[in-house]
Design a protein around this motif. Structure first.
Motif, PDB file in Angstrom:
ATOM      1  N   LYS A   5       0.836  -1.215   0.000  1.00 28.05           N
ATOM      2  CA  LYS A   5       0.000   0.000   0.000  1.00 28.05           C
ATOM      3  C   LYS A   5       0.863   1.255   0.000  1.00 28.05           C
ATOM      4  O   LYS A   5       0.565   2.219  -0.700  1.00 28.05           O
ATOM      5  N   LYS A   6       1.935   1.199   0.770  1.00 32.52           N
ATOM      6  CA  LYS A   6       2.828   2.353   0.862  1.00 32.52           C
ATOM      7  C   LYS A   6       3.521   2.631  -0.474  1.00 32.52           C
ATOM      8  O   LYS A   6       3.717   3.782  -0.861  1.00 32.52           O
ATOM      9  N   TYR A   7       3.897   1.568  -1.191  1.00 36.61           N
ATOM     10  CA  TYR A   7       4.685   1.716  -2.422  1.00 36.61           C
ATOM     11  C   TYR A   7       3.896   1.382  -3.687  1.00 36.61           C
ATOM     12  O   TYR A   7       4.482   1.116  -4.738  1.00 36.61           O
ATOM     13  N   LYS A   8       2.585   1.434  -3.620  1.00 36.08           N
ATOM     14  CA  LYS A   8       1.756   1.045  -4.772  1.00 36.08           C
ATOM     15  C   LYS A   8       1.985   1.899  -6.010  1.00 36.08           C
ATOM     16  O   LYS A   8       1.712   1.471  -7.124  1.00 36.08           O
ATOM     17  N   ASP A   9       2.537   3.079  -5.828  1.00 31.94           N
ATOM     18  CA  ASP A   9       2.765   3.974  -6.965  1.00 31.94           C
ATOM     19  C   ASP A   9       4.200   3.936  -7.491  1.00 31.94           C
ATOM     20  O   ASP A   9       4.582   4.823  -8.262  1.00 31.94           O
ATOM     21  N   ILE A  10       4.949   2.909  -7.127  1.00 27.88           N
ATOM     22  CA  ILE A  10       6.333   2.840  -7.619  1.00 27.88           C
ATOM     23  C   ILE A  10       6.348   2.702  -9.132  1.00 27.88           C
ATOM     24  O   ILE A  10       5.381   2.242  -9.749  1.00 27.88           O
ATOM     25  N   ASP A  11       7.444   3.080  -9.694  1.00 30.48           N
ATOM     26  CA  ASP A  11       7.650   3.013 -11.139  1.00 30.48           C
ATOM     27  C   ASP A  11       7.631   1.550 -11.604  1.00 30.48           C
ATOM     28  O   ASP A  11       8.098   0.657 -10.897  1.00 30.48           O
ATOM     29  N   ILE A  12       7.118   1.318 -12.783  1.00 33.58           N
ATOM     30  CA  ILE A  12       7.024  -0.036 -13.341  1.00 33.58           C
ATOM     31  C   ILE A  12       8.412  -0.682 -13.446  1.00 33.58           C
ATOM     32  O   ILE A  12       8.559  -1.886 -13.210  1.00 33.58           O
ATOM     33  N   ASP A  13       9.425   0.082 -13.779  1.00 32.94           N
ATOM     34  CA  ASP A  13      10.774  -0.480 -13.875  1.00 32.94           C
ATOM     35  C   ASP A  13      11.253  -1.009 -12.525  1.00 32.94           C
ATOM     36  O   ASP A  13      11.926  -2.042 -12.456  1.00 32.94           O
ATOM     37  N   VAL A  14      10.911  -0.318 -11.458  1.00 33.59           N
ATOM     38  CA  VAL A  14      11.265  -0.787 -10.112  1.00 33.59           C
ATOM     39  C   VAL A  14      10.465  -2.051  -9.794  1.00 33.59           C
ATOM     40  O   VAL A  14      11.009  -3.024  -9.249  1.00 33.59           O
ATOM     41  N   VAL A  26      10.340 -10.554  -1.426  1.00 39.94           N
ATOM     42  CA  VAL A  26      10.401  -9.392  -2.322  1.00 39.94           C
ATOM     43  C   VAL A  26       9.456  -9.625  -3.507  1.00 39.94           C
ATOM     44  O   VAL A  26       8.720  -8.722  -3.914  1.00 39.94           O
ATOM     45  N   ARG A  27       9.452 -10.849  -4.025  1.00 41.35           N
ATOM     46  CA  ARG A  27       8.515 -11.170  -5.113  1.00 41.35           C
ATOM     47  C   ARG A  27       7.070 -11.083  -4.623  1.00 41.35           C
ATOM     48  O   ARG A  27       6.181 -10.623  -5.335  1.00 41.35           O
ATOM     49  N   ALA A  28       6.831 -11.503  -3.381  1.00 40.56           N
ATOM     50  CA  ALA A  28       5.488 -11.390  -2.805  1.00 40.56           C
ATOM     51  C   ALA A  28       5.065  -9.922  -2.734  1.00 40.56           C
ATOM     52  O   ALA A  28       3.924  -9.580  -3.066  1.00 40.56           O
ATOM     53  N   LEU A  29       5.974  -9.060  -2.313  1.00 40.55           N
ATOM     54  CA  LEU A  29       5.687  -7.628  -2.289  1.00 40.55           C
ATOM     55  C   LEU A  29       5.329  -7.140  -3.688  1.00 40.55           C
ATOM     56  O   LEU A  29       4.351  -6.408  -3.869  1.00 40.55           O
ATOM     57  N   ALA A  30       6.087  -7.574  -4.676  1.00 43.69           N
ATOM     58  CA  ALA A  30       5.808  -7.173  -6.061  1.00 43.69           C
ATOM     59  C   ALA A  30       4.408  -7.629  -6.488  1.00 43.69           C
ATOM     60  O   ALA A  30       3.661  -6.869  -7.120  1.00 43.69           O
ATOM     61  N   VAL A  31       4.046  -8.849  -6.131  1.00 47.51           N
ATOM     62  CA  VAL A  31       2.723  -9.358  -6.508  1.00 47.51           C
ATOM     63  C   VAL A  31       1.618  -8.565  -5.804  1.00 47.51           C
ATOM     64  O   VAL A  31       0.602  -8.233  -6.417  1.00 47.51           O
ATOM     65  N   PHE A  32       1.829  -8.228  -4.533  1.00 49.29           N
ATOM     66  CA  PHE A  32       0.837  -7.406  -3.829  1.00 49.29           C
ATOM     67  C   PHE A  32       0.707  -6.026  -4.477  1.00 49.29           C
ATOM     68  O   PHE A  32      -0.399  -5.497  -4.603  1.00 49.29           O
ATOM     69  N   ILE A  33       1.815  -5.462  -4.892  1.00 47.81           N
ATOM     70  CA  ILE A  33       1.766  -4.170  -5.589  1.00 47.81           C
ATOM     71  C   ILE A  33       1.044  -4.327  -6.924  1.00 47.81           C
ATOM     72  O   ILE A  33       0.234  -3.479  -7.311  1.00 47.81           O
ATOM     73  N   MET A  34       1.307  -5.432  -7.618  1.00 45.54           N
ATOM     74  CA  MET A  34       0.627  -5.680  -8.882  1.00 45.54           C
ATOM     75  C   MET A  34      -0.887  -5.777  -8.684  1.00 45.54           C
ATOM     76  O   MET A  34      -1.661  -5.283  -9.509  1.00 45.54           O
ATOM     77  N   LYS A  40      -6.049  -0.065 -11.660  1.00 46.03           N
ATOM     78  CA  LYS A  40      -5.987   1.082 -12.579  1.00 46.03           C
ATOM     79  C   LYS A  40      -5.672   0.663 -14.011  1.00 46.03           C
ATOM     80  O   LYS A  40      -6.140   1.282 -14.955  1.00 46.03           O
ATOM     81  N   ASP A  41      -4.838  -0.360 -14.166  1.00 44.28           N
ATOM     82  CA  ASP A  41      -4.425  -0.780 -15.505  1.00 44.28           C
ATOM     83  C   ASP A  41      -4.380  -2.312 -15.569  1.00 44.28           C
ATOM     84  O   ASP A  41      -3.308  -2.910 -15.629  1.00 44.28           O
ATOM     85  N   PRO A  42      -5.549  -2.953 -15.528  1.00 40.84           N
ATOM     86  CA  PRO A  42      -5.586  -4.415 -15.407  1.00 40.84           C
ATOM     87  C   PRO A  42      -4.954  -5.181 -16.563  1.00 40.84           C
ATOM     88  O   PRO A  42      -4.288  -6.183 -16.334  1.00 40.84           O
ATOM     89  N   LEU A  43      -5.126  -4.704 -17.778  1.00 45.51           N
ATOM     90  CA  LEU A  43      -4.584  -5.447 -18.918  1.00 45.51           C
ATOM     91  C   LEU A  43      -3.057  -5.402 -18.934  1.00 45.51           C
ATOM     92  O   LEU A  43      -2.394  -6.408 -19.210  1.00 45.51           O
ATOM     93  N   PHE A  44      -2.499  -4.249 -18.635  1.00 44.85           N
ATOM     94  CA  PHE A  44      -1.038  -4.121 -18.585  1.00 44.85           C
ATOM     95  C   PHE A  44      -0.465  -5.005 -17.477  1.00 44.85           C
ATOM     96  O   PHE A  44       0.524  -5.717 -17.689  1.00 44.85           O
ATOM     97  N   ILE A  45      -1.068  -4.981 -16.318  1.00 48.29           N
ATOM     98  CA  ILE A  45      -0.572  -5.770 -15.189  1.00 48.29           C
ATOM     99  C   ILE A  45      -0.735  -7.264 -15.472  1.00 48.29           C
ATOM    100  O   ILE A  45       0.156  -8.070 -15.172  1.00 48.29           O
ATOM    101  N   ILE A  69      -5.715 -11.056 -11.025  1.00 50.79           N
ATOM    102  CA  ILE A  69      -4.881 -10.411 -12.042  1.00 50.79           C
ATOM    103  C   ILE A  69      -5.037 -11.074 -13.406  1.00 50.79           C
ATOM    104  O   ILE A  69      -5.039 -10.402 -14.429  1.00 50.79           O
ATOM    105  N   VAL A  70      -5.182 -12.392 -13.422  1.00 49.30           N
ATOM    106  CA  VAL A  70      -5.189 -13.122 -14.692  1.00 49.30           C
ATOM    107  C   VAL A  70      -6.609 -13.462 -15.154  1.00 49.30           C
ATOM    108  O   VAL A  70      -7.024 -13.086 -16.250  1.00 49.30           O
ATOM    109  N   ALA A  71      -7.347 -14.166 -14.324  1.00 51.42           N
ATOM    110  CA  ALA A  71      -8.623 -14.762 -14.741  1.00 51.42           C
ATOM    111  C   ALA A  71      -9.591 -13.798 -15.425  1.00 51.42           C
ATOM    112  O   ALA A  71     -10.153 -14.137 -16.465  1.00 51.42           O
ATOM    113  N   PRO A  72      -9.797 -12.593 -14.895  1.00 56.00           N
ATOM    114  CA  PRO A  72     -10.799 -11.727 -15.530  1.00 56.00           C
ATOM    115  C   PRO A  72     -10.379 -11.157 -16.891  1.00 56.00           C
ATOM    116  O   PRO A  72     -11.219 -10.627 -17.610  1.00 56.00           O
TER     117      PRO A  72
END
Length: 167
Positions: A5-14, A26-34, A40-45, A69-72
């Motif tokens: 929640k704190k870092y949900k707006d991080i840059d996509i490259d990060v 760290v991967r779990a954090l990335a998935v939670f951010i995803m 906001k951008d479901p198809l890209f994610i 993230i995937v099924a819908p």
């Protein structure tokens, strides 16, 4: 989850660097951010998720993310492709994603995959299949019982156990 929640707006490259980390947490954090970014951008994610499936490589990462993230956002044919892959984690994404349909009362894909995964080499697929069968049983016990009547003797014990847990 708090960090996500704190870092949900991080840059996509990060985010891409986080998802390829050797460290599971760290991967779990990335998935939670995803998960948060997918609102906001479901198809890209979704596309990013599938492109990085080599790193989303544990049951917990998949179980809390794939149905959202995937099924819908993919077709049933894409899920079938994942189910027929030789890659365990692609198989898991496909099976767990069927809960999206199960919640809508659509069971065909989950039943198709459960039948396919009866002979899967890995117990994690037997568990996931049994879990989805149990979810079907919560919605329509007759459908679950019909599947069990036809396939229970072929099913691995753990798959049958998960499927019948609420009967």
């Amino acid at each position: 989850r708090k960090l996500a929640k704190k870092y949900k707006d991080i840059d996509i490259d990060v985010l891409k660097k986080l998802i390829i980390s050797d460290i599971h947490e760290v991967r779990a954090l990335a998935v939670f951010i995803m998960l948060l970014k997918s609102k906001k951008d479901p198809l890209f994610i979704c596309e990013m998720y599938l492109q990085n499936l080599d790193y989303i490589n544990n049951w917990d990462l998949i179980d809390y993310s794939a149905p959202h993230i995937v099924a819908p956002y993919v077709t049933k044919d894409i899920l079938r492709g994942l189910a027929n892959s030789d890659y365990l984690w692609a198989n898991r994404v496909a099976m767990v994603s069927t809960i999206y349909y199960i919640k809508q009362g659509i069971f065909d894909l989950a039943l198709e995959f459960a039948k396919l995964f009866i002979k899967h080499r890995h117990h994690l697929m037997h568990k996931a299949s049994g879990w989805m069968l149990r979810e079907i049983g919560k919605k329509d016990e007759k459908v679950l019982r019909a599947f069990l009547e036809k396939y229970s003797k072929q099913m691995p014990v753990i798959m049958r156990s998960y499927a019948t847990e609420r009967l």
